[in-house]
Design an enzyme around this catalytic site. Structure first.
Site, short mmCIF file in Angstrom:
data_model
loop_
_atom_site.label_atom_id
_atom_site.label_comp_id
_atom_site.label_asym_id
_atom_site.label_seq_id
_atom_site.Cartn_x
_atom_site.Cartn_y
_atom_site.Cartn_z
N ASP A 52 9.83 80.37 113.24
CA ASP A 52 9.55 78.77 111.94
C ASP A 52 8.61 80.01 111.30
OD1 ASP A 52 10.67 76.55 112.92
OD2 ASP A 52 9.21 76.65 114.64
N TYR A 111 11.21 85.10 124.30
CA TYR A 111 9.57 85.40 123.68
C TYR A 111 8.23 85.95 124.88
CZ TYR A 111 12.10 81.99 120.42
OH TYR A 111 13.16 81.23 119.48
#
Length: 247
Positions: A52, A111
């Protein structure tokens, strides 16, 4: 045609995400334009993950097809030369079989989310970590994180814009560690829902500051209701670390 696999590192601050956007800059657009300038041909970049606005990457795997005699070393040099105006670097380039796909061949994604737990303003890490001034109990966050590991319906932890058909995901790892003022949350899974990592981190932060009990994380999970989400962590603390493929 030759299929080239890239490893990308980028600072997501100036971009509206990795994928091309109609109304703003993206990492994909910058790399495709660098490839056009290097190869004098249009290419389409495919990547292992989608990030994002404001999300960073340390080792995003991507690929594209091109007709060229350039070696991976020379191609990487050309791409990096044209990417200099952007905070993007190609850290590796190699030729892959034509049936290899950066997204569909990927069997694991990892992540890390960075929290700087201090009152003093951030300087170097501004826009690269989430500053939380309240003292956080990272051990409580770690215990709460284990309630999310496993195969679950993560409806509570996905955005309302998530396009995944199935909210059930298998979370392989969610670990919280502290190093001085920095708290890092590591997440590993085959794939993630939109905003899943940020949503989980936001709830763990509430546990760390004492707003939520540890059990409330599990209660939110079992509710399968986005309205039960306590907090969505901001994007600038999140980093795509690596993509895993069959050996």
């Amino acid at each position: 045609m030759t299929r080239f696999a890239l490893t990308l590192e980028f600072d997501g601050t100036p971009f509206m995400g990795l994928q091309r956007q109609k109304h703003g800059p993206s990492v994909q657009q910058a790399v495709e334009e660098a490839a056009r300038a290097t190869l004098n041909q249009d290419i389409t970049l495919h990547s292992a993950g989608r990030t994002d606005t404001g999300v960073h990457a340390l080792g995003m795997r991507s690929h594209f097809d091109a007709e060229t005699d350039l070696t991976p070393f020379r191609l990487m040099g050309g791409l990096n030369a044209h990417l200099r105006p952007h905070p993007i670097a190609v850290t590796n380039c190699e030729i892959m079989p034509e049936d290899w796909h950066a997204r569909f061949a990927c069997i694991g994604r990892s992540y890390v989310y960075r929290i700087i737990n201090r009152r003093a303003p951030l300087t170097i890490d501004r826009k690269r970590a989430w500053q939380v001034p309240q003292q956080l109990d990272h051990e409580a966050m770690q215990r709460a994180a284990q309630l999310l590991v496993g195969t679950h319906d993560f409806t509570t932890f996905r955005s309302t814009q998530c396009q995944a058909k199935d909210p059930v995901k298998s979370l392989d790892r969610l670990e919280v560690e502290r190093d001085g003022d920095e708290i890092r949350v590591h997440a590993e899974a085959r794939s993630f829902l939109h905003h899943q990592v940020r949503s989980m981190v936001g709830c763990l932060k509430l546990v760390g500051q004492g707003t939520w009990r540890e059990e409330e994380v599990e209660e939110a999970l079992l509710a399968r209701d986005r309205q039960r989400l306590g907090l969505n962590a901001p994007p600038h603390g999140l980093y795509f670390v690596a993509a895993e493929y069959p050996r």
